[in-house]
Design an enzyme around this catalytic site. Structure first.
Site, mmCIF file in Angstrom:
data_model
loop_
_atom_site.group_PDB
_atom_site.id
_atom_site.type_symbol
_atom_site.label_atom_id
_atom_site.label_comp_id
_atom_site.label_asym_id
_atom_site.label_seq_id
_atom_site.Cartn_x
_atom_site.Cartn_y
_atom_site.Cartn_z
ATOM 1 N N HIS A 39 -1.021 -0.047 -4.181
ATOM 2 C CA HIS A 39 -1.420 -1.449 -4.387
ATOM 3 C C HIS A 39 -0.806 -1.996 -5.683
ATOM 4 O O HIS A 39 -0.331 -3.124 -5.736
ATOM 5 C CB HIS A 39 -2.944 -1.570 -4.500
ATOM 6 C CG HIS A 39 -3.713 -1.064 -3.315
ATOM 7 N ND1 HIS A 39 -4.488 0.061 -3.363
ATOM 8 C CD2 HIS A 39 -3.833 -1.552 -2.050
ATOM 9 C CE1 HIS A 39 -5.064 0.257 -2.179
ATOM 10 N NE2 HIS A 39 -4.682 -0.699 -1.363
ATOM 11 N N GLN A 63 -11.766 -5.738 11.210
ATOM 12 C CA GLN A 63 -10.647 -4.890 11.585
ATOM 13 C C GLN A 63 -11.054 -3.423 11.767
ATOM 14 O O GLN A 63 -10.202 -2.562 11.950
ATOM 15 C CB GLN A 63 -9.487 -5.032 10.598
ATOM 16 C CG GLN A 63 -9.749 -4.488 9.215
ATOM 17 C CD GLN A 63 -8.675 -4.945 8.234
ATOM 18 O OE1 GLN A 63 -8.598 -6.123 7.883
ATOM 19 N NE2 GLN A 63 -7.833 -4.026 7.807
ATOM 20 N N LYS A 151 3.900 1.139 4.327
ATOM 21 C CA LYS A 151 3.019 2.204 4.825
ATOM 22 C C LYS A 151 2.331 1.736 6.106
ATOM 23 O O LYS A 151 2.098 2.511 7.017
ATOM 24 C CB LYS A 151 1.981 2.526 3.758
ATOM 25 C CG LYS A 151 0.787 3.216 4.328
ATOM 26 C CD LYS A 151 0.308 4.315 3.467
ATOM 27 C CE LYS A 151 -0.817 5.048 4.159
ATOM 28 N NZ LYS A 151 -1.894 4.144 4.561
ATOM 29 N N GLN A 155 1.538 -3.432 10.661
ATOM 30 C CA GLN A 155 0.873 -4.608 10.091
ATOM 31 C C GLN A 155 1.917 -5.621 9.602
ATOM 32 O O GLN A 155 1.765 -6.836 9.808
ATOM 33 C CB GLN A 155 -0.032 -4.166 8.944
ATOM 34 C CG GLN A 155 -0.684 -5.285 8.189
ATOM 35 C CD GLN A 155 -1.784 -4.764 7.271
ATOM 36 O OE1 GLN A 155 -2.920 -4.637 7.683
ATOM 37 N NE2 GLN A 155 -1.424 -4.454 6.038
ATOM 38 N N SER A 187 -3.115 6.560 -0.249
ATOM 39 C CA SER A 187 -4.020 5.812 0.611
ATOM 40 C C SER A 187 -5.429 5.911 0.043
ATOM 41 O O SER A 187 -5.817 6.963 -0.488
ATOM 42 C CB SER A 187 -4.001 6.411 2.022
ATOM 43 O OG SER A 187 -5.117 5.946 2.760
HETATM 44 P P1 AMP Z 1 -5.253 -1.681 2.113
HETATM 45 O O1 AMP Z 1 -6.086 -1.838 0.895
HETATM 46 O O2 AMP Z 1 -5.158 -0.268 2.597
HETATM 47 O O3 AMP Z 1 -5.571 -2.674 3.191
HETATM 48 O O4 AMP Z 1 -3.769 -2.022 1.660
HETATM 49 C C1 AMP Z 1 -3.443 -3.243 1.052
HETATM 50 C C2 AMP Z 1 -1.947 -3.369 0.965
HETATM 51 O O5 AMP Z 1 -1.426 -2.291 0.182
HETATM 52 C C3 AMP Z 1 -1.269 -3.276 2.352
HETATM 53 O O6 AMP Z 1 -0.183 -4.193 2.395
HETATM 54 C C4 AMP Z 1 -0.798 -1.858 2.386
HETATM 55 O O7 AMP Z 1 0.319 -1.646 3.227
HETATM 56 C C5 AMP Z 1 -0.426 -1.629 0.930
HETATM 57 N N1 AMP Z 1 -0.406 -0.209 0.640
HETATM 58 C C6 AMP Z 1 -1.386 0.704 0.884
HETATM 59 N N2 AMP Z 1 -0.973 1.938 0.537
HETATM 60 C C7 AMP Z 1 0.300 1.807 0.083
HETATM 61 C C8 AMP Z 1 1.275 2.718 -0.405
HETATM 62 N N3 AMP Z 1 1.033 4.032 -0.497
HETATM 63 N N4 AMP Z 1 2.471 2.225 -0.788
HETATM 64 C C9 AMP Z 1 2.743 0.895 -0.703
HETATM 65 N N5 AMP Z 1 1.862 -0.006 -0.252
HETATM 66 C C10 AMP Z 1 0.660 0.433 0.143
#
Ligand code: AMP
Length: 292
Positions: A39, A63, A151, A155, A187
């Site tokens: 993030h 979701q 990742k 999406q 993650s």
């Molecule tokens: P999330 O909080 O999991 O919904 O992720 C929010 C944003 O951060 C989304 O656009 C994800 O694709 C991105 N994101 C999550 N993990 C990673 C990662 N390891 N590397 C790059 N972007 C990420």
């Protein structure tokens, strides 16, 4: 950094920013929180490229499926505020459930084809919920650019189609996946893994690396590749495959059966979803058409 929780306050801050910096642009990073370096990389890039970075933390129930991890999704408000601030975020929107959904929305956002396979197939309704919340957030923040991690490559494809189909005035910027030193994609869900699951979870990365080598072998077909990919993942005894697929990217349809993948003219994605115990991890790699 300003932290705000209501739509009224958010809108008035955005209006003020537009008034005081009429030439400036706004970058936006939507998240579900429990922020990590993945993030942070999006936030830093938004700040670098736009000069003003807005981000949101909202765990969107729409979701999540009924038997998924909405209730136990990890949350840490203080840590998220600190990490966003350290990553250059100017405005952090952290709305409550009631603020975002005072009533159950009656509007449906259904993005066809690109949302049908992979996570769309194993998590029915997931991308409808993503489309609705991202559409709402775009209307609230009105960003010029929005940053999404590859990742979640599906999406990115889904949001791009929504933005193109609906003419949202925002540019979608895909960003590289940030990984742990051993290759595991960062993650929020990695905290669920016990030490043995964590050790074996690196199989996703190792499989993507191997897939890249196999794809360069002349004559290799999609079905050869998917069986080798599945066999490789099965080397980790705790891995339970949800899906392991080779598709064209970004349309997310299968390559022609029997086609020589090493000479495929389009971008291809190897997309994996694998469960370790109760924890479902996803990862992928997009392979360009040239030099595969
Ligand atoms: P999330 O909080 O999991 O919904 O992720 C929010 C944003 O951060 C989304 O656009 C994800 O694709 C991105 N994101 C999550 N993990 C990673 C990662 N390891 N590397 C790059 N972007 C990420």
């Amino acid at each position: 950094m300003i932290v705000c929780e209501t739509i009224n306050e958010l809108r008035s801050i955005i209006r003020k920013r537009r008034r005081t910096a009429p030439e400036g642009i706004i970058g936006f990073v939507p998240t579900m929180g429990y922020l990590h370096e993945g993030h942070a990389s999006l936030m830093r890039r938004a700040k670098d490229e736009c000069g003003y970075a807005a981000a949101s933390v909202f765990v969107n129930p729409l979701q999540f499926g009924p038997n998924e991890d909405f209730d136990r999704y990890p949350r840490n408000r203080e840590h998220d505020i600190a990490l966003a601030e350290a990553s250059g975020v100017d405005l952090l929107f952290m709305p409550s459930l009631a603020e975002m959904y005072p009533e159950k929305p009656l509007t449906k956002v259904l993005i066809g084809q690109v949302s049908e396979r992979l996570c769309g197939a194993s998590r029915p309704g997931h991308f409808d919920g993503v489309g609705l919340v991202v559409g709402k957030l775009f209307n609230l923040v009105q960003p010029d650019k929005a940053y999404f991690g590859m990742k979640d490559a599906q999406q990115v494809a889904v949001i791009r189609r929504m933005v193109d189909d609906m003419n949202f005035p925002v540019e979608i910027v895909p960003c590289e996946t940030v990984r742990e030193p051993d290759g595991l994609a960062k993650s929020s869900r990695n905290v669920y893994l016990n030490p043995e699951e964590r050790r074996q979870a690196v199989i996703l990365y190792e499989t993507l690396e191997a897939a890249g080598r196999w794809m360069r072998e002349p004559g290799v077909t999609a079905s050869d590749l998917t069986s080798r990919i599945r066999a490789k993942i099965a080397e980790a005894p705790l891995a339970d495959i949800d899906y392991a697929e080779l598709l064209k990217y970004p349309d997310l349809t299968p390559p022609e059966p029997g086609a020589d993948i090493s000479r495929h003219p389009k971008e291809l994605i190897v997309a994996l979803a694998v469960k370790f115990g109760r924890t479902r991890l996803i990862d992928n790699r997009v392979f360009g058409s040239a030099g595969r």
